[in-house]
Every structure is written in C-alpha cells, then in structure tokens.
Design a protein around this motif. Structure first.
Motif, short mmCIF file in Angstrom:
data_model
loop_
_atom_site.label_atom_id
_atom_site.label_comp_id
_atom_site.label_asym_id
_atom_site.label_seq_id
_atom_site.Cartn_x
_atom_site.Cartn_y
_atom_site.Cartn_z
N VAL A 102 91.06 36.98 90.91
CA VAL A 102 89.99 36.28 91.64
C VAL A 102 89.30 35.27 90.72
O VAL A 102 89.15 34.09 91.06
CB VAL A 102 88.96 37.28 92.21
CG1 VAL A 102 87.79 36.54 92.85
CG2 VAL A 102 89.60 38.23 93.21
N LYS A 147 92.31 36.21 76.33
CA LYS A 147 91.94 35.87 77.71
C LYS A 147 91.01 34.66 77.72
O LYS A 147 91.11 33.78 78.59
CB LYS A 147 91.27 37.06 78.40
CG LYS A 147 92.24 38.21 78.76
CD LYS A 147 91.50 39.34 79.48
CE LYS A 147 92.44 40.46 79.91
NZ LYS A 147 91.73 41.55 80.62
N HIS A 192 83.20 39.11 76.18
CA HIS A 192 82.16 40.15 76.32
C HIS A 192 82.39 41.32 75.38
O HIS A 192 81.49 42.12 75.14
CB HIS A 192 82.04 40.63 77.78
CG HIS A 192 83.23 41.36 78.33
ND1 HIS A 192 83.45 42.68 78.11
CD2 HIS A 192 84.25 40.95 79.12
CE1 HIS A 192 84.56 43.07 78.74
NE2 HIS A 192 85.06 42.03 79.36
N ASN A 216 82.30 39.74 89.35
CA ASN A 216 83.46 40.61 89.58
C ASN A 216 83.34 41.94 88.86
O ASN A 216 84.17 42.81 89.04
CB ASN A 216 84.73 39.91 89.06
CG ASN A 216 85.16 38.77 89.96
OD1 ASN A 216 85.14 38.90 91.18
ND2 ASN A 216 85.54 37.66 89.37
N TYR A 268 83.39 51.22 89.11
CA TYR A 268 84.25 51.97 90.04
C TYR A 268 84.62 53.37 89.55
O TYR A 268 84.79 54.27 90.35
CB TYR A 268 85.53 51.18 90.35
CG TYR A 268 85.32 49.87 91.10
CD1 TYR A 268 84.09 49.53 91.64
CD2 TYR A 268 86.35 48.97 91.26
CE1 TYR A 268 83.90 48.33 92.31
CE2 TYR A 268 86.18 47.77 91.93
CZ TYR A 268 84.94 47.45 92.45
OH TYR A 268 84.78 46.26 93.11
N MET A 297 80.03 40.27 99.43
CA MET A 297 81.06 39.70 100.31
C MET A 297 82.27 40.62 100.38
O MET A 297 82.60 41.30 99.42
CB MET A 297 81.52 38.34 99.80
CG MET A 297 82.25 38.41 98.48
SD MET A 297 83.33 36.98 98.18
CE MET A 297 84.57 37.13 99.43
N ASN A 342 94.99 44.59 82.29
CA ASN A 342 95.84 43.54 82.89
C ASN A 342 95.39 42.17 82.37
O ASN A 342 94.25 41.99 81.95
CB ASN A 342 95.71 43.57 84.43
CG ASN A 342 94.29 43.26 84.88
OD1 ASN A 342 93.34 43.87 84.39
ND2 ASN A 342 94.12 42.31 85.76
N1 LIG Z 1 84.85 41.56 97.86
C1 LIG Z 1 86.14 41.35 98.10
O1 LIG Z 1 86.54 41.09 99.24
C2 LIG Z 1 87.07 41.41 96.95
C3 LIG Z 1 88.42 41.02 97.07
C4 LIG Z 1 89.23 41.05 95.93
C5 LIG Z 1 88.72 41.49 94.73
N2 LIG Z 1 87.43 41.89 94.66
C6 LIG Z 1 86.83 42.32 93.40
O2 LIG Z 1 86.97 41.26 92.48
C7 LIG Z 1 87.03 41.78 91.16
C8 LIG Z 1 88.25 41.20 90.46
O3 LIG Z 1 89.41 41.67 91.13
P1 LIG Z 1 90.85 41.15 90.69
O4 LIG Z 1 91.81 41.69 91.65
O5 LIG Z 1 90.78 39.70 90.45
O6 LIG Z 1 91.06 41.90 89.31
P2 LIG Z 1 91.30 41.23 87.88
O7 LIG Z 1 90.14 40.38 87.55
O8 LIG Z 1 92.64 40.61 87.86
O9 LIG Z 1 91.33 42.49 86.95
C9 LIG Z 1 90.18 43.22 86.68
C10 LIG Z 1 89.48 42.68 85.41
O10 LIG Z 1 88.14 43.14 85.37
C11 LIG Z 1 87.66 42.99 84.05
N3 LIG Z 1 86.71 44.01 83.63
C12 LIG Z 1 85.49 43.77 83.10
N4 LIG Z 1 84.85 44.89 82.83
C13 LIG Z 1 85.67 45.88 83.15
C14 LIG Z 1 85.55 47.29 83.07
N5 LIG Z 1 84.46 47.91 82.61
N6 LIG Z 1 86.59 48.01 83.48
C15 LIG Z 1 87.70 47.42 83.94
N7 LIG Z 1 87.86 46.07 84.05
C16 LIG Z 1 86.84 45.32 83.65
C17 LIG Z 1 88.90 42.97 83.16
O11 LIG Z 1 88.95 41.65 82.64
P3 LIG Z 1 88.27 41.31 81.23
O12 LIG Z 1 89.05 42.06 80.21
O13 LIG Z 1 88.42 39.85 81.16
O14 LIG Z 1 86.84 41.73 81.32
C18 LIG Z 1 90.05 43.21 84.11
O15 LIG Z 1 91.23 42.56 83.69
C19 LIG Z 1 87.03 43.29 91.29
O16 LIG Z 1 85.74 43.78 91.09
C20 LIG Z 1 87.46 43.51 92.72
O17 LIG Z 1 87.01 44.73 93.24
C21 LIG Z 1 86.61 41.86 95.74
#
Ligand SMILES: NC(=O)c1ccc[n+]([C@@H]2O[C@H](COP(=O)([O-])OP(=O)(O)OC[C@H]3O[C@@H](n4cnc5c(N)ncnc54)[C@H](OP(=O)(O)O)[C@@H]3O)[C@@H](O)[C@H]2O)c1
Length: 333
Positions: A159, A183, A199, A222, A250, A274, A324
């Motif tokens: 995202v 990253k 961070h 996020n 989570y 959202m 990831n």
């Molecule tokens: N509201 C909606 O409709 C919707 C839809 C899709 C996704 N989302 C949300 O958007 C966010 C990103 O989703 P994504 O699919 O794009 O995942 P992503 O960013 O590809 O992967 C998750 C990333 O979160 C970061 N992160 C920071 N603090 C963390 C922690 N304490 N534990 C684990 N990860 C941590 C990590 O990146 P760093 O190492 O760079 O910190 C990790 O690579 C998530 O919170 C997800 O639930 C919401």
C-alpha cells in the motif's frame, strides 16, 4: 488432472504472535463445479496483514475464519473447468478461494483479469486490493494538494509504495517511514520519494522535525502504535490522517494507549479510518488509473515471494514481523 487438493486450515487462534502451529495442512479431493460454477487452479496467493484479524474470534467489519476452515485470501488462478457460460478453460481470474491449490467458485464471485496488461501477480498488489486501497485512501480521505507534505508509513510495502508514488504525481513532497536502510534507499532511489526515515534507527520525532521543516499535511497510516503517536506531534493545523492500517498493533494483546491525542483537538486534525470495500462499486476506476500509470512507467512495485502452499504460514508470519520487502505473495504453480 490431479484429483488431490492441498489446503491450509486455521488450527487454533493465536494469542499474540502467530506460529506455524496455528495452521494445519490437509489433502482433500478436488471439488467438482455445479452449474454456474468453475474449478480454478490457484497460481498466486496474496498474503495480507488483515489475515491476522481474521484469525481472532472478535467482531470486525467481516466475520472471522472458524477453526478448521480454509484460511481466507485472494488468489489469481486459471479456470480449468467451467460450468458457467461467462468463463472458459484457460481464463485467468481473481478469486477469494483462500489458501488452497484448487477451489470451486461461483462465476459471480470471481473476476477475469487481463494478463496481457500486467503480470498476473499484479492483480493482487499494485493493480489489486492494496493499490486500490492506496488510490481511494489518498484521494478521498487524504485529499493531498500540490506543495503539501505527505508522510506514509510502511513506505516500501504494497500500500505505502503506491501511496507515495501517487502523492508525488499529485505534486506533494513525500516522506516515507520504513524499517531499515535498504527499504529507505528503495523508497527514495526507485520510487522517487523525497526522503525516507528509518524507524529502526531511533529518534523518529527528531528525524521527522528535520525532514519535514514545514510540518506534515497528510499522514497515511499503515502502522499505528507509537508511530502514530509520534506523528501527532508533527502534523499541521487542518492536516488529515488516513487510518488505513495499524499493523504494529495486530499481534498485541494490550491496546496501545495514545499520549498525544490532544494534538487532534488543538490542530483540528481530521482522522478517518478506511476500509477499501467502501469503494467496491468504484474499483474499476482505480484499476484503470493505476494500470495507466504502470504502463507509462510512473508506478513501480516490488514483490516478496515465498514458494509453495506449505510455506504460506511462514510467509504470513514474516509479513506480520515486517520481514517482507514489497507485496507479499505465495507462488503456488
Ligand atoms: N483499510 C484497508 O482497507 C486496508 C487494505 C489493505 C491494507 N491495509 C493495511 O495497510 C497496511 C499495509 O499493508 P500492506 O499489505 O501494504 O503490507 P506491507 O506494507 O507490504 O507490509 C507490512 C509492513 O509493515 C511495516 N511495519 C511497521 N511496523 C511494523 C510492526 N511493528 N510489525 C510488522 N510490520 C510493521 C513493515 O515495513 P517496515 O519494515 O518498512 O516498517 C512491513 O513490511 C497494513 O496495516 C494493512 O492492514 C488496510
């Protein structure tokens, strides 16, 4: 054609962090489609942070997975047998069939994809749910204006990477927050962000002050927890926070308690949650826009791939630990 399916079931509800013991892998016969249904061979499975929430037995915006059920998830696959006139064998489709090699779906529940427009896996990432989330979260809630400063967390992720690139296309100054120098370098050098803060290096507040001297107008969240609390200290009057995800919370057994909520009042910050489904009638609009940018080379993406259905649990565990680097996928075939 093989007659054996392989599925990953939810075996137990995790307390805190997810472990491989929370899953069970079983073999079952491949299903047979009835009239109006198709049999799909899954090729890619998407792993997403929301899956952690579905493992809990709590009320949310969708029901949880029950113990013994196939884990939920989107897949891209190929129709191998069709009893729906809208589909023929060989069609590539986007499904909700979850963590399994084969599945039977109602024709109305799947969607054809065009693998000539972009690689099939893109329909789970940059042209899929994460990309669509970025598109609507940014435009409808973040409402960035040219010249404003936008910060996005999990900046190299599925995202976050799209949010930052779209905001640059909107004329914003874009600052990412990501874990680690690799990253961060990617966000700046490949995605074209103006800056990216690591961070994991500590001192987030000081780094934000130095990197965003004019404050922050839009924060696309996020991660949540302490990161959100720190961001509240640098947001400008009348700024917007898009609460898209709170991945840092989570696996937590206790909710994070904010210390800086006063900033929302004092600075008249608009903070809105959202869920991408809210725009389900307009997904086509987002996919068209994103595909256009992708074709023009204005939108870049990265994928983190684990191989084989048996490794899906490990892939989700890694994603929830932030291990990831880009959209997390499982390659099934
Ligand atoms: N509201 C909606 O409709 C919707 C839809 C899709 C996704 N989302 C949300 O958007 C966010 C990103 O989703 P994504 O699919 O794009 O995942 P992503 O960013 O590809 O992967 C998750 C990333 O979160 C970061 N992160 C920071 N603090 C963390 C922690 N304490 N534990 C684990 N990860 C941590 C990590 O990146 P760093 O190492 O760079 O910190 C990790 O690579 C998530 O919170 C997800 O639930 C919401």
């Amino acid at each position: 054609m093989t007659t054996t399916n392989r599925q990953v079931l939810l075996a137990s509800r995790p307390q805190g962090g997810v472990t491989e013991d929370d899953f069970r892998i079983v073999e079952t016969p491949v299903g047979k489609p009835d009239q109006g249904e198709v049999l799909v061979k899954n090729e890619w499975l998407s792993l997403d942070p929301y899956m952690r929430g579905r493992m809990n037995d709590v009320k949310s915006y969708v029901p949880p997975v029950q113990i013994g059920e196939v884990m939920v998830g989107q897949t891209v696959g190929e129709v191998i047998l069709s009893r729906d006139p809208e589909f023929t064998s060989g069609d590539k489709v986007l499904t909700q069939l979850g963590w399994q090699l084969y599945g039977v779906a109602r024709g109305g529940d799947i969607k054809k994809i065009d693998p000539k427009r972009a690689p099939a896996s893109c329909y789970l990432g940059v042209l899929g749910m994460p990309g669509i989330t970025a598109w609507f979260g940014l435009s409808e809630i973040g409402q960035p204006k040219a010249g404003e400063t936008l910060v996005v967390s999990a900046a190299s992720g599925a995202v976050g990477s799209v949010v930052g690139q779209l905001a640059k296309l909107n004329g914003c100054r874009v600052v990412g927050i990501a874990g680690g120098t690799t990253k961060c370098d990617y966000a700046v050098r490949e995605l074209g962000f103006d800056a990216c803060i690591d961070h994991k290096a500590g001192g987030l507040f000081e780094a934000l002050r130095a990197t965003c001297p004019a404050g922050v107008d839009v924060y696309f969240e996020n991660v949540g927890g302490e990161m959100l609390d720190t961001m509240l200290r640098v947001l400008n009057p009348f700024s917007r926070i898009v609460v898209c995800g709170l991945i840092a919370e989570y696996n937590a057994t206790e909710p994070y308690r904010s210390r800086n909520l006063r900033a929302v009042l004092v600075n008249r910050i608009r903070m809105q949650g959202m869920i991408v489904f809210d725009w389900k009638d307009r997904y086509g609009e987002a996919v068209k826009g994103l595909a256009g940018y992708l074709a023009e080379g204005k939108l870049k993406y990265r994928e983190s791939v684990v191989h084989g259905i048996d490794n899906a649990p490990r892939g989700l565990i890694a994603l929830l630990r932030g291990e990831n680097f880009g959209k997390q996928l499982v390659k099934l075939a």
